[in-house]
Scaffold this motif. Structure first.
Motif, PDB file in Angstrom:
ATOM      1  N   SER A 286       6.278  -4.967 -17.336  1.00 46.94           N
ATOM      2  CA  SER A 286       5.037  -4.806 -18.077  1.00 46.94           C
ATOM      3  C   SER A 286       4.014  -5.834 -17.613  1.00 46.94           C
ATOM      4  O   SER A 286       2.822  -5.554 -17.558  1.00 46.94           O
ATOM      5  N   LEU A 287       4.522  -7.016 -17.234  1.00 47.49           N
ATOM      6  CA  LEU A 287       3.606  -8.002 -16.649  1.00 47.49           C
ATOM      7  C   LEU A 287       2.969  -7.445 -15.388  1.00 47.49           C
ATOM      8  O   LEU A 287       1.783  -7.626 -15.137  1.00 47.49           O
ATOM      9  N   GLU A 288       3.782  -6.793 -14.563  1.00 46.11           N
ATOM     10  CA  GLU A 288       3.272  -6.228 -13.320  1.00 46.11           C
ATOM     11  C   GLU A 288       2.182  -5.206 -13.593  1.00 46.11           C
ATOM     12  O   GLU A 288       1.166  -5.168 -12.917  1.00 46.11           O
ATOM     13  N   ARG A 289       2.416  -4.389 -14.628  1.00 45.97           N
ATOM     14  CA  ARG A 289       1.400  -3.390 -14.951  1.00 45.97           C
ATOM     15  C   ARG A 289       0.109  -4.057 -15.401  1.00 45.97           C
ATOM     16  O   ARG A 289      -0.988  -3.663 -15.029  1.00 45.97           O
ATOM     17  N   ARG A 290       0.263  -5.144 -16.201  1.00 47.80           N
ATOM     18  CA  ARG A 290      -0.935  -5.837 -16.658  1.00 47.80           C
ATOM     19  C   ARG A 290      -1.691  -6.461 -15.487  1.00 47.80           C
ATOM     20  O   ARG A 290      -2.923  -6.458 -15.430  1.00 47.80           O
ATOM     21  N   GLN A 291      -0.911  -6.984 -14.597  1.00 53.51           N
ATOM     22  CA  GLN A 291      -1.521  -7.581 -13.413  1.00 53.51           C
ATOM     23  C   GLN A 291      -2.329  -6.537 -12.648  1.00 53.51           C
ATOM     24  O   GLN A 291      -3.477  -6.765 -12.266  1.00 53.51           O
ATOM     25  N   ALA A 292      -1.717  -5.354 -12.462  1.00 49.23           N
ATOM     26  CA  ALA A 292      -2.414  -4.285 -11.744  1.00 49.23           C
ATOM     27  C   ALA A 292      -3.694  -3.899 -12.464  1.00 49.23           C
ATOM     28  O   ALA A 292      -4.736  -3.661 -11.839  1.00 49.23           O
ATOM     29  N   ALA A 293      -3.622  -3.893 -13.792  1.00 48.80           N
ATOM     30  CA  ALA A 293      -4.809  -3.513 -14.547  1.00 48.80           C
ATOM     31  C   ALA A 293      -5.930  -4.516 -14.330  1.00 48.80           C
ATOM     32  O   ALA A 293      -7.096  -4.147 -14.158  1.00 48.80           O
ATOM     33  N   VAL A 294      -5.579  -5.789 -14.305  1.00 53.71           N
ATOM     34  CA  VAL A 294      -6.603  -6.813 -14.077  1.00 53.71           C
ATOM     35  C   VAL A 294      -7.280  -6.567 -12.738  1.00 53.71           C
ATOM     36  O   VAL A 294      -8.519  -6.564 -12.628  1.00 53.71           O
ATOM     37  N   ILE A 295      -6.459  -6.328 -11.737  1.00 52.81           N
ATOM     38  CA  ILE A 295      -7.020  -6.125 -10.407  1.00 52.81           C
ATOM     39  C   ILE A 295      -7.895  -4.886 -10.365  1.00 52.81           C
ATOM     40  O   ILE A 295      -9.008  -4.902  -9.843  1.00 52.81           O
ATOM     41  N   HIS A 296      -7.389  -3.838 -10.998  1.00 53.18           N
ATOM     42  CA  HIS A 296      -8.160  -2.596 -11.029  1.00 53.18           C
ATOM     43  C   HIS A 296      -9.522  -2.838 -11.670  1.00 53.18           C
ATOM     44  O   HIS A 296     -10.561  -2.412 -11.145  1.00 53.18           O
ATOM     45  N   ASN A 297      -9.518  -3.549 -12.780  1.00 54.92           N
ATOM     46  CA  ASN A 297     -10.791  -3.791 -13.464  1.00 54.92           C
ATOM     47  C   ASN A 297     -11.747  -4.589 -12.596  1.00 54.92           C
ATOM     48  O   ASN A 297     -12.942  -4.310 -12.550  1.00 54.92           O
ATOM     49  N   GLU A 298     -11.199  -5.586 -11.936  1.00 53.67           N
ATOM     50  CA  GLU A 298     -12.061  -6.415 -11.080  1.00 53.67           C
ATOM     51  C   GLU A 298     -12.701  -5.558  -9.990  1.00 53.67           C
ATOM     52  O   GLU A 298     -13.897  -5.651  -9.722  1.00 53.67           O
ATOM     53  N   ILE A 299     -11.871  -4.737  -9.366  1.00 55.36           N
ATOM     54  CA  ILE A 299     -12.385  -3.896  -8.283  1.00 55.36           C
ATOM     55  C   ILE A 299     -13.463  -2.963  -8.802  1.00 55.36           C
ATOM     56  O   ILE A 299     -14.553  -2.851  -8.236  1.00 55.36           O
ATOM     57  N   MET A 300     -13.156  -2.316  -9.931  1.00 59.78           N
ATOM     58  CA  MET A 300     -14.102  -1.331 -10.425  1.00 59.78           C
ATOM     59  C   MET A 300     -15.409  -1.991 -10.846  1.00 59.78           C
ATOM     60  O   MET A 300     -16.501  -1.441 -10.651  1.00 59.78           O
ATOM     61  N   ALA A 301     -15.309  -3.213 -11.411  1.00 60.07           N
ATOM     62  CA  ALA A 301     -16.523  -3.911 -11.810  1.00 60.07           C
ATOM     63  C   ALA A 301     -17.395  -4.190 -10.595  1.00 60.07           C
ATOM     64  O   ALA A 301     -18.628  -3.999 -10.624  1.00 60.07           O
ATOM     65  N   ALA A 302     -16.762  -4.651  -9.522  1.00 58.58           N
ATOM     66  CA  ALA A 302     -17.518  -4.953  -8.309  1.00 58.58           C
ATOM     67  C   ALA A 302     -18.174  -3.695  -7.773  1.00 58.58           C
ATOM     68  O   ALA A 302     -19.360  -3.697  -7.398  1.00 58.58           O
ATOM     69  N   VAL A 303     -17.400  -2.603  -7.755  1.00 56.91           N
ATOM     70  CA  VAL A 303     -17.939  -1.353  -7.218  1.00 56.91           C
ATOM     71  C   VAL A 303     -19.125  -0.891  -8.056  1.00 56.91           C
ATOM     72  O   VAL A 303     -20.164  -0.483  -7.525  1.00 56.91           O
ATOM     73  N   LYS A 304     -18.967  -1.023  -9.361  1.00 63.50           N
ATOM     74  CA  LYS A 304     -20.036  -0.543 -10.234  1.00 63.50           C
ATOM     75  C   LYS A 304     -21.326  -1.326  -9.967  1.00 63.50           C
ATOM     76  O   LYS A 304     -22.405  -0.750  -9.823  1.00 63.50           O
ATOM     77  N   LYS A 305     -21.169  -2.648  -9.858  1.00 67.83           N
ATOM     78  CA  LYS A 305     -22.335  -3.488  -9.623  1.00 67.83           C
ATOM     79  C   LYS A 305     -23.023  -3.073  -8.318  1.00 67.83           C
ATOM     80  O   LYS A 305     -24.239  -2.872  -8.267  1.00 67.83           O
ATOM     81  N   ALA A 306     -22.218  -2.919  -7.295  1.00 70.07           N
ATOM     82  CA  ALA A 306     -22.801  -2.592  -5.995  1.00 70.07           C
ATOM     83  C   ALA A 306     -23.443  -1.208  -6.024  1.00 70.07           C
ATOM     84  O   ALA A 306     -24.532  -1.014  -5.473  1.00 70.07           O
ATOM     85  N   GLN A 307     -22.787  -0.275  -6.683  1.00 70.93           N
ATOM     86  CA  GLN A 307     -23.348   1.080  -6.717  1.00 70.93           C
ATOM     87  C   GLN A 307     -24.634   1.122  -7.537  1.00 70.93           C
ATOM     88  O   GLN A 307     -25.563   1.832  -7.196  1.00 70.93           O
ATOM     89  N   ASP A 308     -24.649   0.308  -8.596  1.00 68.80           N
ATOM     90  CA  ASP A 308     -25.893   0.234  -9.360  1.00 68.80           C
ATOM     91  C   ASP A 308     -27.037  -0.272  -8.506  1.00 68.80           C
ATOM     92  O   ASP A 308     -28.174   0.169  -8.619  1.00 68.80           O
ATOM     93  N   LEU A 309     -26.710  -1.259  -7.670  1.00 69.91           N
ATOM     94  CA  LEU A 309     -27.756  -1.855  -6.830  1.00 69.91           C
ATOM     95  C   LEU A 309     -27.968  -1.082  -5.531  1.00 69.91           C
ATOM     96  O   LEU A 309     -28.794  -1.455  -4.715  1.00 69.91           O
ATOM     97  N   ARG A 310     -27.188  -0.062  -5.322  1.00 65.99           N
ATOM     98  CA  ARG A 310     -27.277   0.775  -4.119  1.00 65.99           C
ATOM     99  C   ARG A 310     -27.137  -0.014  -2.823  1.00 65.99           C
ATOM    100  O   ARG A 310     -27.862   0.200  -1.865  1.00 65.99           O
ATOM    101  N   THR A 311     -26.239  -0.934  -2.848  1.00 67.38           N
ATOM    102  CA  THR A 311     -26.058  -1.694  -1.608  1.00 67.38           C
ATOM    103  C   THR A 311     -24.573  -1.738  -1.255  1.00 67.38           C
ATOM    104  O   THR A 311     -23.742  -2.172  -2.039  1.00 67.38           O
ATOM    105  N   ASP A 312     -24.263  -1.268  -0.073  1.00 61.82           N
ATOM    106  CA  ASP A 312     -22.870  -1.081   0.333  1.00 61.82           C
ATOM    107  C   ASP A 312     -22.323  -2.368   0.939  1.00 61.82           C
ATOM    108  O   ASP A 312     -22.183  -2.497   2.154  1.00 61.82           O
ATOM    109  N   ILE A 313     -22.030  -3.343   0.075  1.00 57.29           N
ATOM    110  CA  ILE A 313     -21.517  -4.601   0.613  1.00 57.29           C
ATOM    111  C   ILE A 313     -20.092  -4.470   1.126  1.00 57.29           C
ATOM    112  O   ILE A 313     -19.616  -5.315   1.864  1.00 57.29           O
ATOM    113  N   PHE A 314     -19.383  -3.431   0.744  1.00 58.80           N
ATOM    114  CA  PHE A 314     -17.965  -3.317   1.100  1.00 58.80           C
ATOM    115  C   PHE A 314     -17.745  -2.768   2.499  1.00 58.80           C
ATOM    116  O   PHE A 314     -16.668  -2.867   3.041  1.00 58.80           O
ATOM    117  N   GLY A 315     -18.765  -2.174   3.054  1.00 54.37           N
ATOM    118  CA  GLY A 315     -18.562  -1.534   4.345  1.00 54.37           C
ATOM    119  C   GLY A 315     -17.882  -0.193   4.189  1.00 54.37           C
ATOM    120  O   GLY A 315     -17.178   0.245   5.091  1.00 54.37           O
TER     121      GLY A 315
END
Lengths: 384, 364, 535
Positions: free
Chosen positions: A307-336
């Motif tokens: 269950s710790l592993e699942r929580r860990q994955a969730a944290v990572i998922h959230n971080e990734i999605m937050a970054a993507v959302k920010k970049a998509q809002d700003l319309r700038t493809d920093i990820f390549g």
């Protein structure tokens, strides 16, 4: 034998020629040079001009038997172009500024908003400056960053560089790029650059400098920031996370925290085009160990660990999605993402590339995280 | 009448050709128009270059101990032959001057910005002259050591820049470049450096085992081309999209190397490579021109013409371009078409006429 | 100026003329020994200008009626006196009369009789020429002249003071034989013979030097050494027409291939084992009487990096040491030059970690770094020369004063930067690693420093290419100097950068002894003994 004599004559003549006729063109003693360790750019009073501040070390006061004077000095100069400002130093400084040891290039936020590419040209075109200098965006005036603050290195620029490099290795939540990386991203149509933002807190003796967040650019213009967790999200996506702490809550009722120390991580982005839809899947596989436990749950149990592993994955998922959302809002493809699509779907991308800033926000991003916790450091049970 | 009594073993020729192929390509990148497909263009051009070389080798083996000028005399008769020889000599001479100029431009532009270009040209020509005066044996021996050093440096710099490489930069293959650009790149790299080996028609005759020529040339092309391929891949992988904005990509690519903060800025190794390989290239051309001139003028020794030719070469390389921009424009756009007649049409013509007229070299 | 040159030119022309005349008019005087003893002795006395170490001992023996008058001539100090007393005079004067020998036999040929029946000496030859008598005396023979005979006996009983065999100071080894050559030619040849028990070891004697008449011995192993090289060595030595050969260095300078090169094209060693090894590789050795230094030809560039001990200890460490030697050589060539080039032209090459250290050390030194490097180089050469020439005890204190006190004082006074002292000092140490090329090293180091301070690394690269051209143009007795590197010879690389195990060095060096190339059987790698099957 006569041949040998001729060679000797030739060599002697050569030596004489070189020694007597060319002895001074590029000859410059080390003590004719002012070694620049960092450069800061601000807006001068005249809006057309650049205010350039360079940090120069004073070798006399460094080294094994150094004197008591200051170890560095900051010198200001203005000019319409960077090169002109550099040349103007010759009227201000008793030595010629020498750029190959430049470790950081600081821009104030105002300049960053207007675009920093014009300044970077000097660092790429001129053979002298080093292109591995870190690019830093200062929250306040850029020149203030070069002023004295509490550090061990003794030279602010060196300390800043160490901070950036330490941060990458130990925390990995603020992205940074050097001049070449920035230029590569800027030059590419399907990727946008990022840089670190540094903030100054306090005054005088309590002055503190800290790495605050990640600046994101469109072309060369600063348009937004990523906070620390979004910053790590960004680094997950581009496979640059080296180490760090992931904090999760204990399974169960208590809200006690557990720190997971990242050991290994690998990530990949897998683009896919189905019809008109652009999709990208971020695959992360990572491994961590329990570094700290604030509560008293027995972590040696299999299901707890899972269950710790699942929580860990969730944290990572959230971080990734937050970054993507920010970049998509700003319309700038920093990820390549654009580059990833180009590699896999070069034909399709030829039409998409021109209006990439319109297509980028529409990309659907999903994640697949292989999260695992390997070891529990030296303890298997909590203290209590 | 033999002007050059020296003989070089076939294995020295390998090093000489490798060194010649490295030549200026160590620093100047003929394939930059093709972007990230430059390495592919390079492979294709190497194959084209091999076809060129095949003609030269067939020609050389047909006439055993005869060098280019003697072949011309035999095939086209004394008058037309002399004329064609003169044209060849001009090409070698001009090529030498261009290589010298590339040298000077790089050194005076990047490494020693305050030093006049003539210093480098004069020093270089003096040192080449001393090699030329010592004859082909010494040139061959010197090339062994210099080529080995260069190879080591090239491999070393490539290994050290592995941490900087991003092999994704090589992708996608053959999608982003247009066919025309690709073909132009192939043409440029085929004529420079591979086609320039036509000058070895002056040297093949001094190899003591002409039967090995084919194998020797093949090995040299594959080895030299292979290393340049490594270099091309390294440059693309390190520089990525910036590849096409730099004048000297190899130089810039290794600038970023940083191992433990101690091994840093090893670009100077690339400069050393450039110097030594440029030396070999200039020397080979210089030697060919000196020998050929002496042969045309029916002199007993080529030594008296060495220095005058060197001085003329310096003058030509100083005068031919106003600036380094003009030089690179010439290299990338005009040169390939200028060089093609010498590199392929004339040798092919010679071979055809020789076959039709049934001319052959008498062995021994 | 022109006058001076003209005079010089005239002198050279005059000398040319003279030497051709000499060549024409020169004939062996070939004075025969006359039957009159007195007359012979007078001639000899005149020849030796009545020097007082020239001894004539006249005596007679035999019957009273027909005494045989004889004379012994020798040079005091070159002969063993006891041997004259016991082995020459005693048999003649005492044993012969005691036995009534002469009376019984009444010999016709007295010389042959004395030689065959009376003298108890191992080595004696008959001579019939006064030239030979003189030469014999000078070589330390004792000459027996007999009244009425036109021949004389030259008895070899040399016995001068000689240095005993000792360990050579210049080539000290930890493992391996300690003995070294001495100043006496015969002892030296015997040392070689004792290493190579083989009749194929040929020792050919020549006399060189019109005034000194020095004995020179050419040694080679027939069947391994190239005949052409042997003949070439002989020709070159015979062509030496000079007054004196005082040391093998004289020979070296008269016969070397490249007199204008800073690199030596003739090798030398003081150790018999080294010379024996070189002979066995097909080289030719030149031993000169009066010198413990034996020359070997052909000499290749890489021989300077080989040492006898490499072959005595096991291959792994030897190979490592050999690589270190190449590194030391390169460092001592390029050290100061590279440093100057980097500090004065390419400061960006200095690692980040060092830039502060170096620049703070350079701070405030009054001289340009190029001058510092050259000056310190000169100081080092002076110190070295002083240390070598002085007696050992004093020499050591010179080097201590030089290295420690001077170095420290110079830095603390701020004359020279401490980094420069480090570079120069390390260069100095590195230059001792390869002693064979040390004189070339010093010269090239200065040239490189000059080039480095004039044109930076461009200058150094050009200088290196120049040296390479020069080295590839050199030959030593027909072998290309840079072989086996250039022209490349893969087989010989076994003993170049790495020292292969002895059982893998199957062939002799290709460029030297190729007419007989296999030196050992193929399957010499040590293997564990095959286990016997248990029954």
């Amino acid at each position: 034998m006569a041949r040998n004599t001729r060679i000797i004559q030739l060599i002697i003549i050569l030596i004489l020629i070189t020694f007597f006729f060319s002895g001074c063109w590029n000859y410059r003693e080390l003590d004719d040079l002012a070694i620049v360790t960092g450069v800061a750019f601000d807006q001068a009073e005249n809006p057309d001009k650049i205010l350039m501040t360079t940090q120069v070390v004073v070798p006399k006061n460094l080294g094994s038997e150094g004197g008591n004077g200051p170890t560095f000095i900051n010198v200001k100069s203005t000019g319409f172009t960077v090169m002109e400002a550099v040349r103007n130093y010759n009227a201000k400084l008793d030595r010629r500024p020498f750029f190959p040891f430049t470790e950081i290039v600081v821009f104030s936020k105002e300049i960053a908003r207007e675009g920093i590419a014009p300044y970077l040209d000097f660092f790429i075109r001129d053979p002298e400056p080093r292109s591995q200098a870190w690019i830093i965006i200062s929250d306040s005036d850029a020149q203030d960053l070069l002023e004295e603050f509490a550090n061990i290195e003794g030279i602010p620029t060196r300390a800043l560089r160490q901070m950036i490099e330490r941060q990458q290795g130990a925390m990995s939540n603020i992205a940074s790029s050097d001049v070449v990386e920035f230029a590569q991203a800027f030059h590419s149509k399907s990727r946008q650059p990022v840089a670190s933002i540094i903030e100054i807190k306090g005054e005088g003796k309590e002055k503190e400098v800290l790495l605050k967040e990640t600046a994101i650019f469109n072309e060369d213009k600063l348009i937004g920031t990523l906070d620390r967790s979004e910053g790590r999200g960004y680094l997950w996506i581009i496979n640059k996370v080296e180490s760090g702490i992931i904090v999760v809550e204990e399974p169960g009722l208590s809200n006690d925290k557990i720190s997971l120390e990242l050991l290994l991580s690998q990530s990949k982005m897998i683009p896919r085009i189905t019809g008109d839809k652009l999709e990208i899947k971020i695959e992360v596989s990572m491994e961590s160990q329990i570094a700290e436990q604030m509560g008293d749950l027995d972590l040696s149990k299999h299901d707890v660990l899972q269950s710790l592993e699942r929580r860990q994955a969730a944290v990572i998922h959230n971080e990734i999605m937050a970054a993507v959302k920010k970049a998509q809002d700003l319309r700038t493809d920093i990820f390549g993402f654009g580059q990833a699509f180009t590699r896999k779907y070069p034909k399709e991308m030829r039409s998409l590339e021109a209006k990439w800033d319109e297509h980028f926000p529409l990309i659907e991003v999903s994640t697949e995280i292989k999260s695992s916790i390997r070891r529990t450091a030296v303890q298997t049970r909590p203290l209590t | 009448m033999k002007l050059e009594g020296g003989k070089i073993p076939a294995n020295q020729l390998v090093f000489l050709i490798i060194g010649f192929i490295y030549g200026t390509v160590v620093i100047i990148n003929p394939g930059r128009a093709a972007g990230n497909d430059a390495w592919l263009a390079f492979i294709v051009s190497m194959l084209v270059g091999l076809c060129f070389a095949a003609i030269y080798v067939i020609l050389a083996q047909r006439f055993q101990t005869k060098n280019l000028l003697e072949i011309n005399d035999l095939v086209f008769g004394p008058y037309l032959g002399k004329l064609i020889s003169l044209v060849y000599l001009w090409y070698f001479f001009h090529l030498g001057a261009i290589v010298l100029r590339n040298f000077g431009d790089f050194l005076a532009g990047i490494i020693f910005p305050e030093t006049p270009i003539s210093v480098f040209l004069i020093t270089m020509v003096l040192i080449c002259a001393s090699a030329v005066r010592n004859g082909i044996e010494v040139i061959g021996r010197t090339s062994i050591i210099l080529t080995i050093i260069t190879t080591i440096i090239l491999v070393l710099t490539s290994l050290l820049s592995i941490p900087l490489m991003d092999f994704n930069n090589l992708l996608p293959i053959l999608q982003t470049t247009k066919l025309k650009e690709f073909l132009t790149t192939v043409l440029i790299s085929a004529t420079f450096p591979f086609g320039e080996t036509v000058v070895f028609l002056m040297i093949f005759s001094t190899v003591n085992n002409p039967k090995k020529l084919k194998l020797t040339t093949l090995i040299a092309f594959l080895f030299g081309g292979g290393l340049l391929l490594i270099q091309a891949i390294r440059n693309i992988a390190v520089l990525g999209t910036l590849m096409d904005i730099y004048t000297y990509p190899s130089y810039t690519a290794v600038r970023a190397v940083n191992i433990f903060e101690v091994i840093t800025r090893i670009e100077i190794l690339v400069v050393i490579n450039f110097l030594t390989m440029g030396f070999i290239k200039v020397t080979v051309l210089y030697y060919a021109v000196s020998l050929g001139t002496a042969q045309l003028l029916k002199l007993k020794s080529y030594l008296p013409v060495v220095l005058p030719i060197g001085i003329l070469m310096i003058c030509l390389s100083l005068l031919q371009f106003e600036s380094s921009f003009e030089n690179s424009y010439f290299t990338y756009t005009i040169y390939p078409f200028y060089a093609l007649p010498f590199q392929i049409f004339l040798p092919l013509l010679t071979l055809l006429v020789a076959i039709i007229r049934g001319k052959k070299g008498v062995p021994g | 100026m022109f006058n001076y040159l003209a005079k010089k030119f005239n002198l050279v022309r005059l000398l040319r003329k003279q030497s051709t005349q000499n060549a024409n008019g020169k004939k062996q005087s070939g004075l025969k020994i006359s039957p009159h003893l007195k007359q012979n002795l007078e001639t000899l006395k005149k020849t030796f200008k009545e020097s007082n170490d020239f001894v004539i001992r006249e005596f007679s023996f035999g019957s009273k009626e027909e005494p045989i008058n004889v004379a012994l001539v020798y040079i005091e100090g070159l002969v063993a006196k006891t041997s004259i007393n016991d082995d020459i005079m005693k048999p003649l004067m005492y044993d012969s009369s005691f036995a009534g020998f002469i009376n019984t036999y009444q010999p016709n040929d007295i010389i042959a009789f004395i030689d065959e029946r009376l003298l108890s000496m191992a080595d004696s030859i008959k001579v019939s020429n006064l030239e030979e008598v003189v030469e014999g005396c000078l070589d330390g023979h004792t000459i027996l002249l007999v009244e009425g005979e036109t021949q004389a006996l030259s008895i070899s009983n040399q016995g001068w003071e000689r240095r005993s065999i000792s360990e050579p100071q210049g080539e000290v080894v930890v493992r391996g034989p300690r003995e070294g050559f001495t100043e006496t030619l015969r002892i030296n040849t015997s040392l070689l013979r004792r290493k190579i028990h083989n009749p194929d070891l040929v020792l050919e004697m020549l006399k060189v030097g019109q005034k000194t008449r020095t004995n020179v011995c050419i040694a080679y192993i027939a069947g391994i050494a190239d005949d052409g090289v042997v003949q070439e060595v002989k020709n070159r030595i015979e062509d030496i027409k000079t007054d004196a050969i005082l040391e093998s260095g004289y020979i070296e300078q008269f016969i070397e291939d490249a007199p204008f090169s800073p690199f030596a094209t003739i090798g030398n060693s003081e150790k018999p084992d080294v010379v024996a090894a070189k002979l066995l590789e097909g080289r030719v050795a030149i031993l000169v009487d009066g010198s413990p230094v034996v020359l070997t030809v052909p000499f290749l560039f890489i021989e300077g990096f080989q040492s006898a001990e490499d072959y005595y200890s096991r291959p792994y460490y030897s190979s490592l040491v050999r690589i270190l030697r190449y590194m030391g050589f390169l460092f001592s060539l390029y050290g100061p030059g590279f440093f100057v080039a980097v500090v004065a032209f390419h400061q960006e090459l200095i690692p980040d970690a060092l830039i502060i250290t170096i620049s703070s050390a350079m701070e405030g030194t009054p001289f340009p770094v190029a001058l510092e490097a050259i000056g310190m180089g000169i100081v080092f050469e002076i110190l070295r020369e002083a240390g070598v020439r002085l007696p050992k005890a004093v020499g050591q204190s010179v080097s201590i004063v030089g290295a420690l006190v001077l170095g420290d004082a110079v830095v603390s006074a701020g004359f020279v930067s401490s980094t420069m002292v480090i570079v120069v000092a390390f260069t100095a140490i590195a230059s001792f690693v390869v002693t064979s090329h040390s004189d070339a090293e010093s010269i090239i180091r200065f040239v490189m420093t000059l080039l480095g301070s004039a044109l930076g690394l461009f200058g150094i690269t050009i200088g290196t290419i120049g040296i390479l051209i020069h080295l590839s143009a050199l030959r030593s007795f027909g072998s290309p100097y840079l072989s086996p590197l250039a022209p490349i010879s893969w087989l010989d690389l076994k003993d170049t950068f790495l020292r292969f195990p002895l059982w893998a060095m199957i062939t002799r060096p290709k460029t030297i002894g190729w007419n007989n190339y296999q030196r050992e059987s193929l399957d010499l790698i040590p293997k564990p003994p095959q286990k016997k099957k248990d029954k």
